[in-house]
Each structure stands twice: as structure tokens, then as C-alpha cells.
Design a protein around this motif. Structure first.
Motif, short mmCIF file in Angstrom:
data_model
loop_
_atom_site.label_atom_id
_atom_site.label_comp_id
_atom_site.label_asym_id
_atom_site.label_seq_id
_atom_site.Cartn_x
_atom_site.Cartn_y
_atom_site.Cartn_z
N TYR A 63 0.79 -1.23 0.00
CA TYR A 63 0.00 0.00 0.00
C TYR A 63 0.82 1.28 0.00
O TYR A 63 0.27 2.37 -0.18
CB TYR A 63 -0.96 -0.01 1.19
CG TYR A 63 -1.81 -1.25 1.24
CD1 TYR A 63 -2.54 -1.67 0.13
CD2 TYR A 63 -1.86 -2.04 2.39
CE1 TYR A 63 -3.30 -2.82 0.16
CE2 TYR A 63 -2.63 -3.19 2.43
CZ TYR A 63 -3.34 -3.58 1.31
OH TYR A 63 -4.08 -4.72 1.35
N GLY A 71 -3.76 3.63 -0.78
CA GLY A 71 -2.64 2.89 -1.31
C GLY A 71 -3.15 1.71 -2.11
O GLY A 71 -3.78 0.80 -1.55
N ALA A 84 0.98 5.12 -3.07
CA ALA A 84 0.07 5.74 -2.11
C ALA A 84 -0.06 7.23 -2.35
O ALA A 84 0.86 7.89 -2.83
CB ALA A 84 0.57 5.48 -0.69
#
Length: 574
Positions: free
Chosen positions: A192, A253, A234
Motif C-alpha cells: 500500500y 494505497g 500511495a
């Protein structure tokens, strides 16, 4: 867990070199960061109200209290049903004394998702089974209980799943940190591109989203702070800010969204620029069903009955006709003053069909662009104050409300006569008055003062194509206390009773602050500008007939200048 001796590393801010320096100069960090108490209370308790114990029958609420369940995608009467089929899983903390809070917010998220034509399943996260996430197009976790122990299967599946997932509030550290809570979960960070830092109680009164500044009430300032480590994956979608500091509020993310608090906690009903709007907008992306931004507006003229002066009603109609604005007239068919409060002590009732002047005025308004809907039948209950004086437009019709010892309104419970047959018969009486006055098909409804029970809501859904009031969500705690929470929304949704609800986002014009806050046309236009950040967002508002035309013209022209087009709610597809 944090706050009870567990530690986490200092948040990293970018490169691996920074990480190495941190490893050499170890500092211990708790989940509880700046200005946080050791035992954070549940996220979401602010704004929830409680009925007075012993004044209601639980049977009136059975079947529609927030708890686990599945709600099929709604078919909208009089509206176009989206030509898609999707499913969502909404998980929430259901353990402990405060587990009912998560169920209440999961229920409200389900209502919002009806806007996107989704079938929604609500479930306590503690009952999650391996592989469930794969069965849904998207999923949510509502983290309201600090330190709730999440199932290992759930934590594993979240990080492995590739479908959209949204996490709100507490407990992100359970997947963002390692199992020992002594370092980062590298799998989370790799997937993420961001890390969870700590809970922050500093307090950030503003949230900036897509260039729009929104407000956050500070009754519960806590939020979870994140740090972007890979901006290729992200990004910060919304930022919390005060006069000196800015931190991420919504972080995305890849397929994962994190909202730093409970975005539905304490969304005020007297202003329309809460950070809740940002959450409502990202649902377009999480569901994968983005709605066109039509910038619709809806205006209703409130509390219209046979006592309204003819010249006033016609002046309102002329003003709106000149502005080419369609609007709704919220009509009370049966004006009641059973205690003679405004009639020198003599009881007074005026059914609309018995006032030819009032009927003529409504026809005049209809000819100049109005749609007539019902605003209760009498907008009061019986011959007693409920809570004010028993007079139509002043009092509540479908609920008992009293003033407590501090002069604050206290909801007590359903009226003694509340039942499906009583509500049906009462509405039929209103329909008969409307029909006798020449208005044979009334398709819209507005619940007086927004108080009604699940029994009432089910009847309203059968009788009307759309509603313009805000629905109440009910939940019970472990001690069988009954709580309720108003459901706000910036766009049309279908509640679990089947009512299609047209939003009210700007509140009402209140130049004297009778609601506790002055709300002038300029304020309401500001809220309209805030709503503009939501795809499919409506500028919904109401205006009392006795306020004259000057502020009405200011309000309408200001909303139009903000880019909104006034439409009839009954003609809207979304």
C-alpha cells in the motif's frame, strides 16, 4: 496493544537511509500518540441519542434495529434503477459493551451504498471466516472499539485481497505493524505504500478534500496518522489541518483506503460542510460505480397549512416562478390547534378542503412550478403538547417528545397508538383531504421533525415514491437501552425500509438562530459549495413560508451561482 506497554517504531518519513538511522537510534512509540488518553472511548458515540427507558415497546423496533444482515439492492419507485449489480461486505466491531455502535454505523454505510445499487451484508468482524472478502466486490471495516482483537483470518485476507477495501477509525496497527507490535508489517507497506504511525489527539478542525475545506467537530478529535513511503503507490486524498500542522485524513494505497477517524461520528444537522462529505465521495471509487455529477438542488417550502396568508404564499410562488425554479410545498392537510393556543383559548381545526382560499393558493403555486407533498397529516399529536403546544407545525406527530428538566427536547418513544394500521389510517385521512381539494396523487412525504419508528417508515415506503426527511437509525445496547442516530447523506439513497430519500444538505434558513445557530443564505450557499466536492451531491434545503422573499431570492440565486440546477425530486434518477 498500545497503551498497555506495547511499542511501535517512530514513523518513517521516506528513504531506507532514514530507516537505518532510526534503527540505530531506537525510540519506542505507543499506539497512543500526541494528546491521547490511555483508554480511548469508542469512536462514534458523539451525536447518538438515547430514548427514555421504559417508554417504548421493543416490539415496535424488532426487525429494523442495526445488527448483522443482508440488504438486497433497492428498486426505486419512480426512479431509474442503476443497470449494475454489485455486493459489499461491511464489517464492524461488535464485541464489548459498545459493540452496538459499530452496528449502527455499518447500517448507515449500507444505506449510503444503496445509492450505488449494491447488495450489502453487515457482519461483526469477530465472526469473519477465511476467504469471505473474495465473495464481495468491495468491503469495509468500521473500527469503533479501541484494541478490539481482530481475527487472524480477517487480517490475513485484508492484506492479500485485491478488491477495494476501506478501513475507518481504530485498529489499523493490527495489520500495519508486525504481530509483536515492535515494527512495521513489511507486507502492508509494500502493498500500500504507506505506514500507520499512531493515534493523534491533537485536534484538526478542518479537512481539505479536492480543494474544498470541510469542518470536523472537535468533540472527539482523535484520528490515526499515516506516513507515505512510496508515492508511486500511495497518495493522500484528504488532509486534516489546524493553524500549525497538516496530516493525512484519507490515505489511499493501491486498492486500500484508510479514513483516519469515524467519518460518520457527529455529523451536525445544522451545517452542511462536514468532512463526512469526503467519505461519501470516495464511495464512488471504492464501489467502482462513479455517479455523474449533475449538481442538483432541491428546495421545499416548509410547514404550509390553511392558516398561511394567501398573499405570502403567492408572493413566494411569484418569486420562484420568476427565477424559473421548481420546488416542493410541504403541505399539512389538517391544521390543528386543539388547545386554542393561537385562537384565544378556543380549539381550532381547519381541514384543507374546507378552505377554498388555501386550495386556490396551492393551485396557484402548483401552476407556477410547485409540487405538493404531504408534511405529516396534522404535524402534531392529539390534544397535548408534544413537546411545545399541540399546534400543527410546532409539534411532533409520530413520536412522543418532551422537554427534560434542562429545557432540552428528549425523545421518549412511539406515540401510544403507533401501529401499522394506525399510521395507514392516518395517512388515508390525509389522502382523502388532499383528494377532496383536487390533489389526487401525492407521491412525496416529509416526516414532521424527522421523528418516526420502523413501523411508521415501513408504511411510508408503501405509500410514497420519495421522502425528504432524514431517517433515524436505531440500535440497542447490551442493557436493552434503545439509541438512535440521524442518517445524513449528500445524495439520494434508499433506506432499508424502502424509502427513497432526497438529501437535505444545507439545512434551513434560520436568521434568528432558533436552532442554536444562525443560518443565513450566505451560510447555506457556502454549504452548497462544500457539497460540490461530492459526485452526485445535492444541494437540498428548506425555507419557511413566513420568512418572506428577500432571503429566498438570495438563497436560490446563490445556489444557482454555485453551479446547481433546481429539480423536482420526483423526476430525479439519482
Amino acid at each position: 496493544m498500545g497503551g498497555r506497554g506495547s511499542m511501535a517504531p517512530e514513523p518513517m518519513h521516506a528513504a531506507s537511509g532514514s530507516s537505518m538511522r532510526m534503527a540505530q537510534h531506537t525510540r519506542t512509540w505507543s499506539v497512543l500518540g500526541p494528546h491521547m488518553s490511555k483508554n480511548p472511548r469508542p469512536l462514534g458515540i458523539n451525536g447518538i441519542k438515547t430514548l427514555k427507558p421504559g417508554h417504548f415497546k421493543m416490539a415496535d423496533f424488532v426487525g429494523k434495529i442495526a445488527r448483522p444482515g443482508t440488504t438486497p439492492a433497492a428498486v426505486r419507485k419512480g426512479h431509474v434503477t442503476p443497470a449494475y449489480s454489485s455486493t459489499a461486505l461491511v464489517l464492524y466491531d461488535s464485541n464489548t459493551t459498545y459493540g452496538w455502535i459499530g452496528g449502527m454505523y455499518a447500517y448507515q454505510i449500507g444505506n449510503l451504498l444503496s445509492h450505488f445499487g449494491m447488495t450489502v451484508t453487515r457482519q461483526g468482524v469477530e465472526t469473519y471466516k477465511t476467504g469471505q472478502l473474495a465473495n464481495y466486490n468491495c468491503a469495509f471495516y468500521v473500527g469503533t472499539i479501541y484494541g478490539n482483537k481482530l481475527p487472524a483470518a480477517f487480517k490475513t485476507d485484508v492484506v492479500a485481497d485485491t478488491n477495494p477495501f476501506c478501513w475507518t477509525g481504530y485498529n489499523l496497527w493490527e495489520i500495519a505493524w508486525n504481530a509483536q507490535q515492535t515494527g512495521w508489517n513489511n507486507g502492508f507497506a509494500t502493498n500500500y505504500g504507506f505506514e500507520f504511525a499512531y493515534l493523534d489527539g491533537t485536534g484538526y478542525p478542518s479537512v481539505v478534500y479536492n480543494g474544498t475545506t470541510l469542518t470536523k467537530q472537535q468533540l472527539d478529535p482523535v484520528q490515526g496518522d499515516t506516513t507515505i513511503i512510496n508515492p508511486q503507490i500511495a497518495t493522500v486524498l484528504a488532509t486534516s489541518t489546524n493553524l500549525t500542522t497538516s496530516v493525512p485524513y484519507i490515505t489511499r494505497g493501491a486498492n486500500f483506503w484508510y479514513v483516519a477517524d469515524n467519518p460518520m461520528e457527529y455529523v451536525p444537522t445544522d451545517r452542511g460542510d462536514d468532512r463526512y462529505l469526503a467519505f461519501c465521495d470516495i464511495l464512488n471509487d471504492i464501489t467502482g460505480v462513479p455517479m455523474p455529477h449533475r449538481a442538483q438542488a432541491a428546495l421545499r417550502i416548509e410547514d404550509v397549512s390553511a392558516i398561511c396568508p394567501s398573499a405570502t404564499l403567492r408572493s413566494l410562488a411569484d418569486t420562484l416562478y420568476a427565477l424559473n425554479v421548481p420546488y416542493v410545498v410541504c403541505c399539512i392537510p389538517d391544521y390543528m390547534d386543539p388547545l386554542g393556543v393561537y385562537n384565544n383559548g378556543t380549539p381550532l381545526e381547519i381541514q384543507m378542503q374546507n378552505s377554498s382560499q388555501f386550495v386556490s393558493d396551492l393551485e396557484y403555486m402548483q401552476a407556477e412550478g410547485a409540487q405538493i407533498i404531504m408534511h405529516g397529516v396534522t404535524h402534531q399529536y392529539s390534544n397535548v403538547p408534544n413537546p411545545v403546544n399541540g399546534v400543527s407545525a410546532d409539534d411532533v406527530e409520530f413520536f412522543v417528545v418532551q422537554y427534560n428538566s434542562n429545557g432540552v427536547e428528549q425523545a421518549i418513544g412511539p406515540v401510544p397508538t403507533d401501529s401499522s394500521s394506525w399510521v395507514t389510517n392516518r395517512l388515508q385521512g390525509g389522502f382523502a383531504m388532499m383528494s377532496a381539494s383536487g390533489f389526487s396523487r401525492v407521491v412525496g412525504w416529509n416526516t414532521p421533525h424527522y421523528f418516526a419508528t420502523p413501523v411508521d417508515y415501513k408504511v411510508f415506503a408503501k405509500q410514497f415514491d420519495f421522502c425528504m426527511d432524514r431517517v433515524l437509525t436505531y440500535a440497542t445496547d447490551n442493557a436493552s437501552n434503545l439509541h438512535y442516530l440521524i442518517q445524513p447523506s449528500p445524495y439520494v439513497f434508499t433506506d432499508e425500509y424502502g424509502n427513497v430519500r432526497v438529501p437535505e444538505t444545507l439545512g434551513y434558513c434560520d436568521p434568528n438562530g432558533t436552532s442554536g445557530i444562525v443560518n443565513l443564505p450566505a451560510n447555506m450557499v457556502g454549504y452548497a459549495n462544500a457539497v460540490s466536492c461530492v459526485r452526485g451531491g445535492w444541494a437540498g434545503m428548506y425555507y419557511h413560508w413566513f420568512l418572506g422573499t428577500t432571503m429566498l431570492q438570495q438563497l436560490v440565486q446563490g445556489v444557482q451561482a454555485a453551479g446547481f440546477t433546481f429539480e423536482m425530486p420526483s423526476s430525479s434518477s439519482q
